[in-house]
Design an enzyme around this catalytic site. Structure first.
Site, PDB file in Angstrom:
ATOM      1  N   GLY A 136      32.822 136.188  20.598  1.00  0.00           N
ATOM      2  CA  GLY A 136      31.836 135.840  20.226  1.00  0.00           C
ATOM      3  C   GLY A 136      30.960 136.886  19.809  1.00  0.00           C
ATOM      4  O   GLY A 136      31.475 137.410  18.805  1.00  0.00           O
ATOM      5  N   THR A 163      30.614 126.412  11.280  1.00  0.00           N
ATOM      6  CA  THR A 163      29.868 125.140  10.617  1.00  0.00           C
ATOM      7  C   THR A 163      30.445 124.337   9.853  1.00  0.00           C
ATOM      8  O   THR A 163      31.286 125.056   8.454  1.00  0.00           O
ATOM      9  CB  THR A 163      28.368 125.969  10.314  1.00  0.00           C
ATOM     10  N   GLN A 343       3.461 120.972  20.608  1.00  0.00           N
ATOM     11  CA  GLN A 343       2.180 121.446  21.640  1.00  0.00           C
ATOM     12  C   GLN A 343       0.772 120.213  20.879  1.00  0.00           C
ATOM     13  O   GLN A 343       0.205 119.188  21.186  1.00  0.00           O
ATOM     14  CB  GLN A 343       1.685 122.430  22.278  1.00  0.00           C
ATOM     15  N   GLU A 370      25.455 133.901  14.002  1.00  0.00           N
ATOM     16  CA  GLU A 370      25.222 134.955  13.200  1.00  0.00           C
ATOM     17  C   GLU A 370      24.886 135.805  14.073  1.00  0.00           C
ATOM     18  O   GLU A 370      24.427 136.789  13.461  1.00  0.00           O
ATOM     19  CB  GLU A 370      24.753 134.744  11.936  1.00  0.00           C
TER      20      GLU A 370
END
Length: 386
Positions: A136, A163, A343, A370
């Protein structure tokens, strides 16, 4: 006398006209489907078709290959405005750039013409195959291998976290071509076509966010790659990959800015309408301070992304630092802004009746792909230390 360097901090009239055009397409053709795309984890085909029809599908492709030749900032604006309503859809132009940029940077004229022309026409999409299960952040440790076969190559191995895998017709794939060569100089880049025999896809990953963008593994079982699909020089693959990321990290920063802007817009609309204790909650100073901090950090992130985009366009020597900084800062801001936006809506923010919870989930990935933000800090530190 005007200093031209200050143009970095001002978008042109053309850029702002582009923003208006993209925003209109995004709000009319993409936003209405965003919730369903997320809920059903389906590819945003409506966005795909709208982006093709408006020339926003792969705006970065140079005019000589039939593209519109958008500069780096213009491409960022396209991605930002689409991400404002649907992060999954913004990955269409973003990943088309990521997958095809190695060709723009290093491929022969023949390879560029063959693959960039259909991309520009919206006839085919592009994806990028760099990461593997055990490679990775440490990309140089990849195991995917391309073995010479006369003038051609035989590709074996796998790639992870790809992707738009399965949707894209073309894939720029990095593979080891010299197993005994120097680490980092023994990898080459190739174009793999979806129809190549032996090339298959894993199951779709089940993800926290960006659910409309399919993420799959690529599997290569003795895939024959013609020698004329090599991108750049033999052994230059990793150098090309890292140069690519210097540029495309800026587009992830733009995506993060778009997500954050969408969340801020949603929060502002809500606090102006919601009443408690006899007045709009926007009238409470505690709420106003939250909004001010959200907007301040968002604008700082936007300026970092735009400056990095200008540096990308000029291919400045300090792009590695600025690309990493823009991606890192903007994605951290996107997480803070979307969290605060949820929130501000209270219990409503935690439901799927509003898009804020989706934006919060979508924002998280911008800190990871990325290059994780920890890796971005390594990149920046290396630049600082020379």
């Amino acid at each position: 006398m005007t200093n031209p360097d200050f143009d970095l901090f001002r978008t042109s009239e053309d850029h702002e006209a582009l923003r208006g055009a993209v925003r209109a397409v995004a709000e009319d053709k993409i936003a209405p489907f965003a919730a369903e795309v997320d809920e059903k984890a389906r590819y945003p085909q409506e966005a795909h078709e709208a982006l093709v029809a408006s020339d926003f599908f792969a705006p970065h492709v140079p005019e000589e290959y039939g593209g519109v030749g958008a500069d780096a900032l213009a491409t960022c604006i396209v991605i930002e405005e689409v991400a404002r309503v649907c992060a999954s859809s913004s990955l269409i132009p973003a990943v088309n750039k990521l997958g095809s940029l190695p060709l723009i940077l290093a491929a022969s004229d023949d390879v560029k013409k063959r693959y960039l022309t259909p991309l520009a026409a919206g006839e085919a999409a592009f994806s990028y195959g760099l990461s593997e299960r055990e490679a990775g952040s440490d990309t140089a440790s990849m195991k995917c291998r391309a073995t010479p076969d006369g003038d051609d190559w035989i590709l074996n191995g796998q790639k992870s976290w790809i992707t738009n895998a399965g949707v894209s017709e073309y894939y720029t794939v990095l593979a080891v071509t010299d197993p005994d060569g120097k680490r980092g100089s023994n990898v080459s880049a190739f174009v793999v076509e979806k129809s190549d025999a032996g090339f298959t896809f894993g199951e779709k990953e089940r993800k926290l966010g960006i659910k409309g963008s399919p993420t799959r593994e690529l599997h290569f079982d003795h895939v024959k790659i013609p020698g004329d699909r090599l991108v750049g020089a033999l052994g230059d693959g990793l150098k090309i990959a890292l140069r690519t990321l210097d540029h495309t990290r800026v587009t992830i920063g733009a995506q993060a800015v778009g997500i954050a802007q969408g969340a801020l817009d949603g929060a502002l609309a809500y606090v102006k309408e919601r009443k408690q204790f006899g007045k709009h909650i926007a009238d409470f100073q505690g709420i106003q301070f939250m909004l001010a901090d959200m907007a301040m950090e968002l604008e700082a992130a936007r300026q970092m992304v735009y400056v990095a985009a200008a540096k990308s366009e000029r291919q400045d020597k300090d792009l590695s630092f600025f690309g990493a900084a823009a991606k890192c800062y903007a994605s951290d801001v996107a997480m803070r802004v979307t969290t605060d936006a949820v929130q501000l809506l209270g219990g409503a923010g935690y439901t799927q009746d509003f898009p804020l919870e989706r934006m919060l989930r979508d924002a998280k990935i911008t800190q990871i792909y990325e290059g994780t933000n920890q890796v971005q800090r390594i990149v920046m530190a290396r630049q600082l230390l020379g």
